[in-house]
Design a protein around this motif. Structure first.
Motif, PDB file in Angstrom:
ATOM      1  N   LEU A 352      77.954 100.461  33.267  1.00 17.47           N
ATOM      2  CA  LEU A 352      77.188  99.342  33.394  1.00 17.47           C
ATOM      3  C   LEU A 352      75.587 100.458  33.640  1.00 17.47           C
ATOM      4  N   GLU A 353      75.791 101.247  34.342  1.00 20.69           N
ATOM      5  CA  GLU A 353      74.357 101.924  34.597  1.00 20.69           C
ATOM      6  C   GLU A 353      74.164 102.672  33.338  1.00 20.69           C
ATOM      7  N   GLN A 354      75.108 103.535  32.787  1.00 15.79           N
ATOM      8  CA  GLN A 354      74.859 104.262  31.439  1.00 15.79           C
ATOM      9  C   GLN A 354      74.397 103.189  30.661  1.00 15.79           C
ATOM     10  N   MET A 355      74.823 101.963  30.328  1.00 15.22           N
ATOM     11  CA  MET A 355      74.274 100.883  29.381  1.00 15.22           C
ATOM     12  C   MET A 355      72.962 100.732  29.492  1.00 15.22           C
ATOM     13  N   VAL A 356      72.794 100.128  30.698  1.00 17.19           N
ATOM     14  CA  VAL A 356      71.683  99.600  31.031  1.00 17.19           C
ATOM     15  C   VAL A 356      70.407 100.743  30.987  1.00 17.19           C
ATOM     16  N   GLY A 357      70.824 102.117  31.393  1.00 20.51           N
ATOM     17  CA  GLY A 357      70.002 103.144  31.198  1.00 20.51           C
ATOM     18  C   GLY A 357      69.653 103.580  29.751  1.00 20.51           C
ATOM     19  N   ALA A 358      70.390 103.443  28.868  1.00 19.53           N
ATOM     20  CA  ALA A 358      70.472 103.542  27.448  1.00 19.53           C
ATOM     21  C   ALA A 358      69.345 102.325  26.800  1.00 19.53           C
ATOM     22  N   ALA A 359      69.706 101.198  27.238  1.00 16.64           N
ATOM     23  CA  ALA A 359      69.104 100.109  26.620  1.00 16.64           C
ATOM     24  C   ALA A 359      67.475 100.164  27.006  1.00 16.64           C
ATOM     25  N   SER A 360      67.337 100.467  28.207  1.00 19.66           N
ATOM     26  CA  SER A 360      65.853 100.576  28.816  1.00 19.66           C
ATOM     27  C   SER A 360      65.165 102.020  27.950  1.00 19.66           C
ATOM     28  N   ALA A 361      65.955 102.810  27.754  1.00 22.44           N
ATOM     29  CA  ALA A 361      65.401 104.182  27.049  1.00 22.44           C
ATOM     30  C   ALA A 361      64.967 103.680  25.667  1.00 22.44           C
ATOM     31  N   SER A 362      65.751 102.897  24.958  1.00 20.46           N
ATOM     32  CA  SER A 362      65.677 102.448  23.715  1.00 20.46           C
ATOM     33  C   SER A 362      64.303 101.486  23.659  1.00 20.46           C
ATOM     34  N   GLY A 363      63.957 101.083  24.740  1.00 16.73           N
ATOM     35  CA  GLY A 363      62.693 100.348  24.756  1.00 16.73           C
ATOM     36  C   GLY A 363      63.197  98.461  24.745  1.00 16.73           C
ATOM     37  N   LEU A 364      64.161  98.462  25.154  1.00 13.39           N
ATOM     38  CA  LEU A 364      64.603  96.984  25.319  1.00 13.39           C
ATOM     39  C   LEU A 364      64.135  96.386  26.574  1.00 13.39           C
ATOM     40  N   GLU A 365      63.811  95.043  26.773  1.00 15.56           N
ATOM     41  CA  GLU A 365      63.326  94.277  27.789  1.00 15.56           C
ATOM     42  C   GLU A 365      64.653  93.744  28.558  1.00 15.56           C
ATOM     43  N   TYR A 366      65.570  93.606  27.992  1.00 15.66           N
ATOM     44  CA  TYR A 366      66.643  92.965  28.584  1.00 15.66           C
ATOM     45  C   TYR A 366      67.917  93.062  27.954  1.00 15.66           C
ATOM     46  N   ILE A 367      68.992  92.960  28.457  1.00 20.57           N
ATOM     47  CA  ILE A 367      70.253  93.119  28.096  1.00 20.57           C
ATOM     48  C   ILE A 367      71.347  92.206  28.530  1.00 20.57           C
ATOM     49  N   HIS A 528      80.036  99.119  22.268  1.00 18.15           N
ATOM     50  CA  HIS A 528      81.000  99.639  23.023  1.00 18.15           C
ATOM     51  C   HIS A 528      80.829 100.841  23.679  1.00 18.15           C
ATOM     52  N   SER A 529      79.680 101.521  23.315  1.00 16.82           N
ATOM     53  CA  SER A 529      78.945 102.721  23.703  1.00 16.82           C
ATOM     54  C   SER A 529      77.575 102.747  23.907  1.00 16.82           C
ATOM     55  N   THR A 530      76.869 103.478  24.476  1.00 15.10           N
ATOM     56  CA  THR A 530      75.394 103.458  24.402  1.00 15.10           C
ATOM     57  C   THR A 530      74.851 103.788  23.020  1.00 15.10           C
ATOM     58  N   LYS A 531      75.683 104.680  22.285  1.00 13.58           N
ATOM     59  CA  LYS A 531      75.229 105.089  20.913  1.00 13.58           C
ATOM     60  C   LYS A 531      75.438 103.814  19.805  1.00 13.58           C
ATOM     61  N   ASP A 532      76.085 102.573  20.371  1.00 12.59           N
ATOM     62  CA  ASP A 532      76.171 101.651  19.361  1.00 12.59           C
ATOM     63  C   ASP A 532      74.922 100.757  19.469  1.00 12.59           C
ATOM     64  N   LEU A 533      74.121 100.962  20.672  1.00 10.69           N
ATOM     65  CA  LEU A 533      72.802  99.906  20.608  1.00 10.69           C
ATOM     66  C   LEU A 533      72.035  99.856  19.424  1.00 10.69           C
ATOM     67  N   ARG A 534      72.271 101.114  18.687  1.00  9.37           N
ATOM     68  CA  ARG A 534      71.455 100.816  17.528  1.00  9.37           C
ATOM     69  C   ARG A 534      71.739  99.834  16.582  1.00  9.37           C
ATOM     70  N   ASN A 535      73.002  99.305  16.660  1.00  8.68           N
ATOM     71  CA  ASN A 535      73.333  98.439  15.538  1.00  8.68           C
ATOM     72  C   ASN A 535      72.381  97.213  15.721  1.00  8.68           C
TER      73      ASN A 535
END
Length: 568
Positions: A352-367, A528-535
């Motif tokens: 959870l921490e990693q996903m949230v961190g990556a989402a935040s780093a990619s500029g998202l406001e929520y997840i 299913h991983s932080t790198k998928d957020l680009r989808n």
DNA sequence: GCCGTTTTCGGCCCGACTGTTTTCAGTCG
């Protein structure tokens, strides 16, 4: 799927008509095949409502053939022709440089009818020496078979090659041999899969530019090379066209090479009807150049608004551009949250921490974290108790997190259409995605009833990856989408556009249909991983290809507005 | 075989490259 089957049949008929010298029939069959497979909608529905003729390129004769295929399971003329030409056109046509005429020549002279018999002929060296074939023809066929067997002739996911192609563009740009560079083709249209890459450049030194391009370490070999056009095979298996144009022609070139082919044919017909001519160098009236250096001027001169590349599929965009009724598409930068993600607590690979961190780093406001529910055992779906304790973890994380985390679930729709978690658990969830994963049957009515019941439950927010297709490995579920869209509209349930490349679901043509019902959409990366957020970027592309404006996409809301919208 | 902002007949998108040919057919996008 019926559309694909019939499109394949009409493609084959086009090949056989071409062999027999009936050029126009061949073109007609190809046109019908193209519109059936891209813009056809569900053929069965069109057949039932007697609207087959509405399909572009389907007239009296082809309508009768579609009817025969649906009612009797066969098309007499096709069977007749096939008896004369027992050839696997579909496979052989995938070989670079092999068309109907050459296939027929090889068939009559050497009995070549599929890849295997072609390989045998190649081993015998019996091809060079045939009328119209020489040493080079035999060699290039050998190469074509090699490439076919190595890479298949399959299209690749845009997401899979996206960064790599951008890299190539960057390398070219860095050479400072080019004043401008663009990637055109289906890449620019953001189609979910691409078959080849088209790169266009402006250069005052074309010779050097071409030389630089061929020497890139991404290039595996040269397929063809002329003064204005070169085609190479990239190391990733894709073919890549590289062309250099003058500044005055660059807009026309961009237009031409962005396609789609069907869109271009339509544009050129409009040009002709206005007494003009359109090609990759410009729009001409007699000898006079009307436009060429930029795309917008070309469209304007044809009486059209400029059309976003994602819309150029000849699916009504040209008519809309003429009537100035094109939608203002949702922009890539306007997506504020991701509404479909998993963590290591079910089948994800990151915490959870990693996903949230990556989402935040990619500029998202929520997840929204939407782990699977217990019914999906292969994904280690969480139980009611599991969700309750996971939710507490999210609550405490929200206290310190820079972005908002929503308590979500990707909820199983069970066999009877009921839901996989207790009402009390669902009450606790902020965002409920519902999905079919298991027990889907061949009967469309049964599957549809299941989904419609879940939509009517009043407990779900969005329907995840609605068709269930996996590109290249699983067909879409049999579902009646008219009923599903109606149910969504009635119950104010959203529909997901899932950006996971294999899914790309809802597909863009259905998005365009659903849009007509006034349904809203949620975008999800299905990470299913932080790198998928680009989808999420590719989900946005599907939304754009489906004509969606910003207002139709829930993720463009800020976290507070989104919270208000999903409150039950 | 399809289609109509000029048409119910007579058109049908357009240009580049290759290889086998001596001026072009086949293929591709």
């Amino acid at each position: 799927m019926l559309n694909d089957e019939l499109a394949a049949i009409f493609e084959e008929m086009a090949d056989m008509e071409e062999i027999e010298g009936r050029k126009w029939q061949s073109i007609a069959y190809r046109k019908a095949a193209a519109s059936i497979s891209t813009a056809g909608g569900n053929l069965i529905d069109l057949y039932r409502s007697g609207r087959l003729r509405d399909i572009d390129g389907v007239g009296e004769a082809i309508e009768a053939k579609i009817r025969d295929y649906i009612e009797k399971g066969k098309i007499e003329k096709y069977d007749e022709m096939k008896a004369r030409y027992p050839i696997d056109f579909a496979s052989l046509r995938k070989l670079q440089g092999l068309g109907p005429k050459k296939i027929y020549a090889l068939f009559t002279a050497l009995g070549v009818k599929d890849i295997e018999t072609l390989k045998a002929a190649l081993n015998d060296h019996s091809i060079s020496g045939l009328q119209g074939f020489g040493e080079k023809s035999e060699e290039s066929l050998r190469k074509a078979v090699e490439v076919f067997e190595k890479y298949g002739a399959n299209r690749r996911f845009l997401a899979e090659i996206y960064d790599e192609i951008q890299e190539i563009k960057k390398k070219l740009a860095k050479s400072s041999l080019f004043e401008d560079l663009e990637i055109a083709g289906s890449f620019r249209r953001m189609r979910e899969t691409v078959g080849d890459i088209d790169i266009l450049g402006i250069s005052s030194n074309p010779e050097k530019g071409r030389e630089f391009f061929t020497n890139l370490d991404d290039v595996a070999g040269i397929i063809s090379s002329g003064p204005s056009k070169m085609t190479v095979r990239l190391k990733n298996g894709l073919t890549c066209d590289f062309r250099i144009f003058a500044r005055d022609s660059f807009g026309a070139a961009m237009q031409y090479f962005t396609g789609s082919k069907e869109h271009n044919v339509q544009l050129r017909e409009i040009a002709i009807s206005k007494g003009m001519k359109l090609n990759e160098y410009g729009l001409y009236e007699g000898d006079r150049v009307k436009a060429g250096s930029d795309e917008a001027t070309i469209y304007r001169a044809l009486g059209l608004e400029w059309i976003e590349p994602e819309l150029r599929e000849n699916m009504g965009e040209i008519e809309a551009a003429g009537a100035k009724r094109l939608p203002r598409l949702v922009e890539y930068g306007s997506i504020r949250g991701d509404l479909h993600t998993h963590t290591v607590d079910t089948d994800g690979r990151n915490t959870l921490e990693q996903m949230v961190g990556a989402a935040s780093a990619s500029g998202l406001e929520y997840i929204a974290i939407t782990n699977h529910s217990k019914g999906l055992k292969v994904a280690k779906g969480l139980t009611d108790e599991g969700f309750r304790s996971f939710n507490r973890k999210i609550d405490s994380m929200n206290e310190k997190s820079s972005i908002r985390i929503f308590k979500g679930v990707e909820l199983e729709i069970l066999k009877d259409g009921s839901l996989d978690l207790d009402d009390s658990t669902l009450q606790e969830m902020d965002f409920v995605l519902a999905a079919l994963h298991q027990g889907v049957v061949g009967d469309a009515n049964e599957n549809t009833a299941r989904v419609v019941k879940a939509i009517g439950s009043g407990k779900i927010h969005s329907l995840a990856h609605p068709t269930g297709r996996l590109i290249g490995s699983r067909e879409a579920y049999r579902l009646n989408f008219e009923r599903i869209f109606e149910a969504c509209k009635e119950n104010q349930v959203f529909i997901e556009i899932n950006g996971y490349p294999e899914r790309s679901d809802l597909p863009f043509d259905l998005v365009k249909k659903a849009r007509e019902y006034g349904i809203l959409f949620t975008l999800g990366s299905d990470s299913h991983s932080t790198k998928d957020l680009r989808n999420l970027h590719f989900a946005t592309a599907i939304a754009r290809r489906g004509w969606l404006d910003k207002e139709s996409v829930v993720n463009t809301l800020n976290a507070d507005h989104f919270t208000n919208l999903i409150r039950r």
